[in-house]
Design a protein around this motif. Sequence first.
Motif: not given
Length: 397
Positions: A160-165, A175-182, A202-207
């Motif tokens: 998951v990629v998302k801006p700090v705020c 539009g505040r985050y994107a789930v990236a599969e590739d 911020v780049v986080q683990e996908y849950l």
Amino acid sequence: MVAIITDVRYRMSLALIRSLGHAGVEVITCEGERCRGNAASPALGARSRYAARHVWLPEGPGYLDALADLCRELGAERGCRPALLPAGARTLGLLARDRERFEGLCGLCIPTTEQLDLFNDKARVSALAEALGVPVPGRYVRREGEDPDAFFRRTPLPCVVKPVCGEKLGLTAAGRYAVAEDRERAKEAFSRFARLAGEDPVVQEYLPGGALGCSVLAREGEVTASICHRRVREYPVTGGPSSCCQCVTRPDLVSCAEAMVRETGYTGLAMFEFKEDAAGRPRLLEVNPRVWGTFPLTRAAGSVIPRLWCALAWNAGNPDRQAPLPQPGPLPETKMIFAASDLMAALGYARRGRPGEALRALGDFLNPTVRDGLFEWTDILPGLAYYRSLLAKERHP
């Protein structure tokens, strides 16, 4: 009591207006001039039968001065300091920065600028949660000098990629985050958010599990009332805000929120957003330190949060005229929909080969025990205005 509610173009403001008006509070609604006569963005709350009076405020630098003048005017007329309840994040931030002036004119129960900055920063929230033993998703940080291609070669996918705020960037909830599969999708989202914010997102683990929320009202580090919910459906179905949610009892989520509220000495409203991992364990994603999107669930479930927020603000401004504080109790497992969004979600599920989800959405729409978070037959004008705004947006995208 007299209460001023700002930013009444937002649909979540209606629950606050209706709950307070129903309880006998004199409600004054406010909105910026840009919404006057704007069919695509109407001031919904101004049309509520529970609004005793509506005031249009100028846009730009004169906004806060006009709001201060309104507080002063009401104070002189009523011999009190009105409770000032900001329903929008922008007004909340302005009031926090100009707290000293407004505390002499009204009653406030809002966070400090420092508390807002902390809870709006996803990286700082994650660090604080970890220090307090609150579970969070795994976070991946780009090394100094590392290019995005190399970074995402070593980052587990999906992520998951998302801006700090994202809210400060004016992005919608979806539009505040994107789930990236590739890797290509991850690099595109990373570059886009970095360009918008001027800093690494911020780049986080996908849950993969369900989404949960624990929403609280706090005063000086103590949670005074809470409500938890599970997201049942969302729109867009690929990732967006709740179109259907259900009140649930989750003391584990409340304990996590209490720990962070206590550590920061937080005052005001906040929603702690969680997502479950593959084993069903909740992890804290972020905090929204403001009136949250599913706030109408407080009205649907009979929570005291709207009335308690008003009473705390009123008491802060009127120490010699203290209002009794409503006491929270157990809440039923009420289910709530935003009908227009949920019907669109049903269509989205059907298009994606998930007919069961689509049929459940239709069943909830037809079920009289499922509450609508926007439309109420006893206060129909705001709902009609909202549906007209949807048609206006369709005609003028």
